[in-house]
Design an enzyme around this catalytic site. Structure first.
Site, PDB file in Angstrom:
ATOM      1  N   LYS A  77      64.843  -5.947  38.609  1.00  0.00           N
ATOM      2  CA  LYS A  77      65.340  -6.548  39.743  1.00  0.00           C
ATOM      3  C   LYS A  77      64.381  -7.362  40.518  1.00  0.00           C
ATOM      4  O   LYS A  77      63.165  -7.115  40.622  1.00  0.00           O
ATOM      5  CB  LYS A  77      65.758  -5.355  40.584  1.00  0.00           C
ATOM      6  CG  LYS A  77      66.671  -5.754  41.988  1.00  0.00           C
ATOM      7  CD  LYS A  77      67.239  -4.367  42.510  1.00  0.00           C
ATOM      8  CE  LYS A  77      68.083  -4.875  43.668  1.00  0.00           C
ATOM      9  NZ  LYS A  77      68.528  -3.543  44.439  1.00  0.00           N
ATOM     10  N   SER A 155      73.295  -3.495  45.265  1.00  0.00           N
ATOM     11  CA  SER A 155      72.995  -4.729  45.198  1.00  0.00           C
ATOM     12  C   SER A 155      72.188  -4.971  43.896  1.00  0.00           C
ATOM     13  O   SER A 155      71.925  -6.283  43.687  1.00  0.00           O
ATOM     14  CB  SER A 155      71.758  -4.633  46.280  1.00  0.00           C
ATOM     15  OG  SER A 155      70.666  -3.749  46.053  1.00  0.00           O
ATOM     16  N   SER A 179      72.851   1.346  45.144  1.00  0.00           N
ATOM     17  CA  SER A 179      72.565  -0.074  44.505  1.00  0.00           C
ATOM     18  C   SER A 179      72.226   0.129  43.239  1.00  0.00           C
ATOM     19  O   SER A 179      72.597  -0.944  42.464  1.00  0.00           O
ATOM     20  CB  SER A 179      71.617  -0.774  45.510  1.00  0.00           C
ATOM     21  OG  SER A 179      72.006  -1.280  46.654  1.00  0.00           O
TER      22      SER A 179
END
Length: 448
Positions: A77, A155, A179
């Site tokens: 990420k 997310s 997330s």
């Protein structure tokens, strides 16, 4: 079907494939002009990935296999520092920030384990939403019903699609209020949120220092367990599957089952029936503390206050460059006083103790990870619709972050239908036990 780490290692060991070939296949999908790669990645490590893969193949020929991630394509990420690069966190507000002096421990552990880093994945800007929309780099589309164009969940949006679309065998995300688990649930993957202290968060741009955790998205519970052990700095290992016979599994009837759509409700009930048939003792319980959480966080909670602490200077000079939907949520923290913050911290401690007492007699909690299937992106254009969907989708996972617990999301939907996640959760520090129970649940659901 996403390949498991075990299948990939078996193919590598047998010489049926090389790490270089796996990297090329992942990069081909990531760079395909008609694919999701442009929205999945904020940066692709094409040449670096090829070099790492060739080095892995050379070591394997010498009989050196560093871990179950040896030679396997992995995405990270866009929150984790990589030496010499600026960490953008899905934003354009950090374009002029200095490059990281060192890589985060998460990145260092992946590299030491022999993982081939494919790239940095897109995300909700600064990780502050469970939907996965990003106005700067685009929103990767959920693999289910791409004609409609549904959210990937956030997310860790790009993380999920990097795995579903074959650009990585596993992805590393972060989870502050769901997330990792939300995109896993909405995209048909397995996701694991560990106890926050289990994996170091140094060198990862924070959202909430009290709630952030680092975990994997992958094809199976075993995959997640292997990656988790590497991220935690342990010898890679997988806990044995628990016996479902006599296992006490609690289903909270307070809040967690509210507002389920018909498909999620049916998939969840079918999963519970399968577990009961396998010998588990599934019991509905009231957890009245869950209803208290909205009031504790009424002013914005730990996430808004701690995000404002980190972002206030950046917003002062680059606020207009933020996604307005993210900016308005961070700004809520400006109105939280030091006394308010300490009230939240104290309320959390009391809340955690009360919930832990209430669930102490059970082996795990079960609930739908997300109450609804992935909504269409077009339906969220209005701020009111966006806000309502965000709160609903974050609701169940957030309960476990506030508990400082650990949780898996395991797919529980019938094949070919909209993805639904079954959340298997426990109190803090029960990570290996939850993974063990998750293996048993995953097997029972597969047997259907």
């Amino acid at each position: 079907m996403t390949s498991t780490l075990a299948n990939l290692q078996a193919a590598l060991m047998a010489g049926d494939v090389t790490a270089e070939a796996l990297a090329e296949a992942a990069l081909s999908k990531a760079l395909a002009p008609d694919g999701e790669g442009a929205r999945v990645f904020t940066r692709i490590y094409a040449e670096r990935a090829r070099e790492m893969a060739r080095a892995s193949d050379t070591l394997r020929k010498a009989g050196i296999v560093r871990s179950p991630l040896e030679g396997v394509p992995i995405s990270i990420k866009d929150l984790f520092d990589v030496a010499g690069e600026t960490t953008w966190a899905g934003s354009v507000a950090l374009d002029d920030a200095p490059p990281a002096a060192a890589s985060s421990p998460v990145v260092e552990r992946l590299v030491a384990a022999g993982a081939v880093l494919v790239g940095r994945t897109n995300m909700t800007e600064f990780a502050f939403s469970g939907l996965g929309l990003n106005p700067h780099y685009g929103t990767p589309l959920n693999p289910f019903d791409r004609g409609t164009g549904r959210i990937p969940g956030g997310s860790s949006s790009g993380a999920a699609i990097s795995v579903t679309d074959g650009m990585a065998a596993a992805a590393i995300g972060t989870d502050t209020g769901g997330s990792v688990r939300i995109p896993a649930a909405l995209c048909g993957l397995t996701g694991f949120k560990p106890t926050a202290r289990r994996v170091p968060r140094d060198g990862a741009l924070p959202l909430s220092m009290s709630l952030d955790s680092v975990g994997p998205l992958a094809a199976s519970v075993i995959c997640c367990a292997l990656v988790d052990s590497i991220l935690a700095g342990e010898v890679p290992r997988v806990p044995e599957a628990a016996s479902l016979q006599g296992l006490r599994l609690a289903v909270p009837t307070t809040l967690a089952l509210d507002g389920l759509d018909d498909h999620v409700a049916a998939a969840f009930q079918a999963a519970l029936s399968a577990l009961s048939a396998a010998g588990a003792l599934v019991e509905e319980i009231a957890v009245p503390e869950f209803m208290e959480l909205a009031q504790i966080n009424a002013k914005g909670g730990l996430a808004a206050s701690e995000a404002w602490h980190w972002h206030r200077a950046l917003i002062g000079r680059a606020g207009p460059r933020y996604d307005p939907r993210v900016l308005v949520r961070i700004r809520r923290g400006a109105d939280i006083s030091a006394a308010d913050y300490l009230d939240i911290v104290a309320a959390r401690a009391a809340w955690m103790a009360a919930v832990e007492r209430r669930i102490a007699g059970f082996d795990a909690l079960l609930m739908p990870t997300v109450p609804v299937i992935a909504p269409a992106i077009a339906s969220l254009a209005d701020e009111g619709a966006y806000g309502a969907a965000n709160l609903l989708i974050l609701r169940n996972p957030t309960l476990i972050n506030f508990l400082d617990g650990c949780a898996l999301s395991v797919p529980c939907h019938p094949a070919g239908t909209a993805p639904v996640g079954l959340m298997v959760a426990g109190a803090g520090g029960q990570d290996r036990r939850i993974l063990s129970i998750g293996r048993a649940i995953e097997a029972a659901l597969a047997d259907r």
